[in-house]
Motif scaffolding. Structure first.
Motif, short mmCIF file in Angstrom:
data_model
loop_
_atom_site.label_atom_id
_atom_site.label_comp_id
_atom_site.label_asym_id
_atom_site.label_seq_id
_atom_site.Cartn_x
_atom_site.Cartn_y
_atom_site.Cartn_z
N ALA A 137 0.83 -1.20 0.00
CA ALA A 137 0.00 0.00 0.00
C ALA A 137 0.87 1.25 0.00
O ALA A 137 0.62 2.21 -0.74
N VAL A 138 1.93 1.22 0.85
CA VAL A 138 2.83 2.38 0.92
C VAL A 138 3.49 2.60 -0.43
O VAL A 138 3.58 3.73 -0.92
N GLU A 145 2.03 9.33 -5.65
CA GLU A 145 2.54 10.67 -5.35
C GLU A 145 3.54 11.12 -6.38
O GLU A 145 3.55 12.26 -6.82
N ALA A 146 4.44 10.18 -6.76
CA ALA A 146 5.46 10.50 -7.75
C ALA A 146 4.81 10.92 -9.05
O ALA A 146 5.24 11.91 -9.68
N GLU A 151 3.12 15.84 -12.54
CA GLU A 151 2.06 16.62 -13.16
C GLU A 151 2.13 18.08 -12.71
O GLU A 151 3.07 18.49 -12.02
N ALA A 152 1.15 18.82 -13.07
CA ALA A 152 1.15 20.26 -12.78
C ALA A 152 1.12 20.52 -11.27
O ALA A 152 0.77 19.66 -10.48
N THR A 153 1.52 21.74 -10.89
CA THR A 153 1.60 22.09 -9.47
C THR A 153 0.22 22.12 -8.83
O THR A 153 0.09 21.98 -7.61
N THR A 159 -3.21 17.66 -3.42
CA THR A 159 -2.84 16.62 -2.45
C THR A 159 -2.52 17.24 -1.09
O THR A 159 -2.87 16.69 -0.06
N GLU A 160 -1.84 18.42 -1.14
CA GLU A 160 -1.53 19.10 0.12
C GLU A 160 -2.82 19.46 0.87
O GLU A 160 -2.92 19.27 2.07
#
Lengths: 246, 64
Positions: A137-138, A145-146, A151-153, A159-160
């Motif tokens: 899962a991790v 995440e990678a 992708e774009a900011t 996600t933040e």
């Protein structure tokens, strides 16, 4: 000079001692579990384990060696046919001695000596499976995440934002569950009311009273009532928890 | 056979016996039922030890 037998002497002489130990071994293999004194159990344990080793070998010679101690053919058959297959995966440690306190009358310390016939480390197998699932899962989360990072900011911002909202939700949940709930450390989630994990990815128990965390293979894991759950031991350490037993 | 020459005085007897002291029994709480239990021994009130149950370990208040 020959080395004396380890442990206390039992009975009134060598023949009586052999007879007592043989009878104890016979009863143990017949009933799987017997109650006796601690001294007798300590003498019985090496004898019984040796007989089980013979039973695992299983040939006629081994059977005759066992029959010199356990005279009952029915019990020997049970030992070879039923008990030995259960012990196949186990390398020693065939018996378990549990103290049950003193006997009324002479205060002799009593124990239950039993054959360990449950399959080998079923619990450890499940723990390993769970650990593997957590690792997977991790890894998947990291990979996701990678991908998002490339992708774009805007995506990273999203996600933040998700990460920020998560602790807030946890806080709300804690206040709903318990009025005087303690502050939730970073990387943790509040346990359900019965102490279970709200999310399968969170496998490490955190004890808010002792400030310790318990991993699934830990000695006290089962008996610990968790206030918080962490994804990993590193998360728990980062939140100021220490490993149990350290 | 060697025998004591003198009767042991009350004082000597009592000062010897004054050092016979009882120690309190170490107790822990049973994780499954919460009653007081001795460490490393199955709980006398619920018979549980390390998640396993031993009926022969159970004692009533009268038996304990």
């Amino acid at each position: 000079m020959p080395t004396p037998t380890k442990g206390p002497r039992v009975g009134g002489g060598p023949a009586h001692e052999r007879l007592i130990l043989a009878n104890l071994a016979t009863s143990l293999f017949e009933h799987d579990r017997i109650t006796t004194t601690e001294a007798k159990a300590k003498r019985l344990r090496p004898l019984a384990e040796r007989l089980i080793t013979f039973a695992k070998r299983g040939d006629l010679h081994a059977r005759r060696r066992v029959l010199t101690v356990v005279r009952d053919k029915g019990v020997v058959h049970r030992l070879f046919a039923e008990i030995a297959p259960d012990m196949a995966a186990r390398e020693g440690g065939y018996t378990r001695v549990t103290k049950i306190g003193a006997r009324k009358g002479d205060r002799a310390p009593m124990v239950v000596i039993e054959l360990v016939r449950e399959p080998l480390s079923a619990k450890k197998a499940t723990v390993k499976e769970a650990e593997g699932a957590t690792k997977r899962a991790v890894k998947e989360a990291d990979a996701a995440e990678a991908v998002e990072a490339t992708e774009a900011t805007e995506a990273t911002d999203a996600t933040e934002a998700a990460e920020v909202t998560e602790p807030v939700e946890a806080d709300a949940a804690s206040s709903a569950q318990d009025a005087d709930a303690k502050e939730v450390p970073a990387g943790a989630v509040v346990a359900n009311e019965d102490g279970t994990s709200p999310d399968e990815a969170y496998t490490v128990k955190g004890n808010a009273d002792s400030g310790k965390f318990h991993e699934p293979d830990g000695q006290w894991y089962d008996q610990t009532v968790a206030e918080f759950w962490f994804k990993s031991a590193d998360d728990a350490e980062a939140a100021g928890f220490t490993k149990a037993g350290s | 056979m060697a025998v004591p020459k003198r009767k042991t005085s009350r004082s000597n007897t009592r000062s010897r016996r004054a050092n016979w002291k009882a120690t309190p029994t170490t107790l822990t709480t049973c994780p499954s039922c919460g009653a007081a239990a001795q460490p490393h021994i199955a709980c006398p009130s619920c018979g549980t030890y390390k998640g396993r149950h031993y009926a022969v370990a159970e004692r009533t208040e009268h038996q304990a």
